[in-house]
Design an enzyme around this catalytic site. Structure first.
Site, short mmCIF file in Angstrom:
data_model
loop_
_atom_site.label_atom_id
_atom_site.label_comp_id
_atom_site.label_asym_id
_atom_site.label_seq_id
_atom_site.Cartn_x
_atom_site.Cartn_y
_atom_site.Cartn_z
N ASN A 97 0.84 -1.19 0.00
CA ASN A 97 0.00 0.00 0.00
C ASN A 97 0.88 1.25 0.00
O ASN A 97 2.11 1.17 -0.08
CB ASN A 97 -0.95 -0.01 1.21
CG ASN A 97 -0.21 -0.08 2.54
OD1 ASN A 97 0.97 0.26 2.64
ND2 ASN A 97 -0.91 -0.53 3.58
N ASP A 141 -9.00 -10.05 0.10
CA ASP A 141 -8.26 -9.09 0.91
C ASP A 141 -8.36 -7.68 0.33
O ASP A 141 -8.45 -6.70 1.08
CB ASP A 141 -6.80 -9.51 1.00
CG ASP A 141 -5.97 -8.54 1.82
OD1 ASP A 141 -6.11 -8.53 3.06
OD2 ASP A 141 -5.18 -7.78 1.21
#
Length: 318
Positions: free
Chosen positions: A63, A252
């Protein structure tokens, strides 16, 4: 003159690793020879060699804060599991097969992994029934600049061998040799427990979270999201069905969207409840949807919490 070739009686040269304890990519770890074989009928095979796959984590694996996505790690865990289970199921002469993921036990993310670190995913077979294989997987992260290693994940996966000629035909699994009789008994208990839970949860497999129009803020419906993915060849096994690891990665992703929208901060996956795979997803079919109705616990919070105190920031990478 060229040196003489080594005779077949000579031991093969040992690999020299760049650092103590660091295994080469996709290396095989030979287990100690079994001392006490469990009594079982039919042909048996020695305990299969454990395997390890390694890969450096890149920006597209993480991320914006540099934390590797939980789905990326889950996909690597499943890849290691399918390699060792498929290899074992084809270790004897007979009909060829591919191991299909049937279940993943609760998986905890013990420590975050960061961009630039190397993931070491080790897998070994710990139990076999007539039609199932239990695989234990450990994931270590390594900082290749400092040599620091951390245990990030432990996971247990169950596979069933499906014939290459007939995907609906489940083949028999070659039994393994156990070091101790207790290992077989403990494995049988785990097998019976997961089999019972799969039967109990199968009837809920068709449940779908219906979207709510104009939901109130800070509610479960307000943070609800969905992800649509068109299945391509790179997502699929030799049978033409989606890998279990690809499915978990999509799960996810959509759960991360939900959690980030609700928490309004950086989040990382902390835990995933047991996942059962009841149906196959075929290649080149209509787009399918992965919704966040299954339980996924995130670091310090869950995406199902509707209200509560401010969520602390998740750990970030240096």
């Amino acid at each position: 003159m060229a040196p003489p070739l080594p005779s077949s009686s000579m031991a093969p040269p040992r690999l020299i690793h760049s650092a103590p304890g660091l295994l080469d990519t996709c290396s095989q770890i030979q287990p100690p020879p079994p001392t006490v074989a469990a009594k079982m009928s039919g042909p048996t095979t020695d305990t299969p060699a454990a395997i390890q796959i390694c890969r450096i984590m890149r920006p597209d694996d993480a991320n914006v804060a540099g934390n590797v996505h939980g789905g990326t790690i889950l996909k690597m865990i499943e890849e290691a599991g399918v390699i060792i289970s498929t290899r074992h199921c084809n270790s004897q002469n007979g009909e060829r097969c591919v191991a299909a993921l049937a279940r993943v036990e609760r998986t905890d993310f013990l420590s975050p992994m960061c961009i630039g670190e190397v993931a070491h995913v080790s897998a070994e077979i710990t139990y076999t029934s007539k039609h199932s294989v239990e695989v234990q997987v450990h994931v270590m992260s390594e900082n290749i600049l400092t040599g620091t290693k951390k245990l990030t994940n432990k996971a247990t996966l169950w596979y069933v061998p499906l014939s290459l000629k007939n995907v609906d035909k489940v083949l028999e699994v070659p039994p393994i040799v156990y070091l101790r009789q207790e290992q077989e008994e403990e494995g049988r208990k785990r097998y019976e427990a997961q089999k019972l839970e799969r039967m109990e949860t199968k009837w809920r497999n068709g449940d779908i979270v219906q979207p709510v129009l104009n939901p109130e803020p800070n509610t479960v419906s307000y943070s609800q999201s969905s992800l649509i993915h068109l299945v391509g060849p790179s997502d699929c096994t030799l049978h033409g069905f989606v890998h279990g690891g690809v499915t978990m990665k999509l799960m996810d992703e959509v759960a991360g969207i939900v959690a980030a929208r609700h928490c309004k901060t950086n989040i990382v996956t902390a835990s995933v409840d047991a996942i059962n795979f009841h149906d196959k997803i075929r290649k080149a079919t209509s787009p399918w949807r992965s919704r966040s109705w299954w339980t996924l616990t995130l670091w310090w919070t869950t995406h199902r919490s509707a209200t509560g105190p401010p969520v602390p920031s998740s750990p970030t990478c240096p």
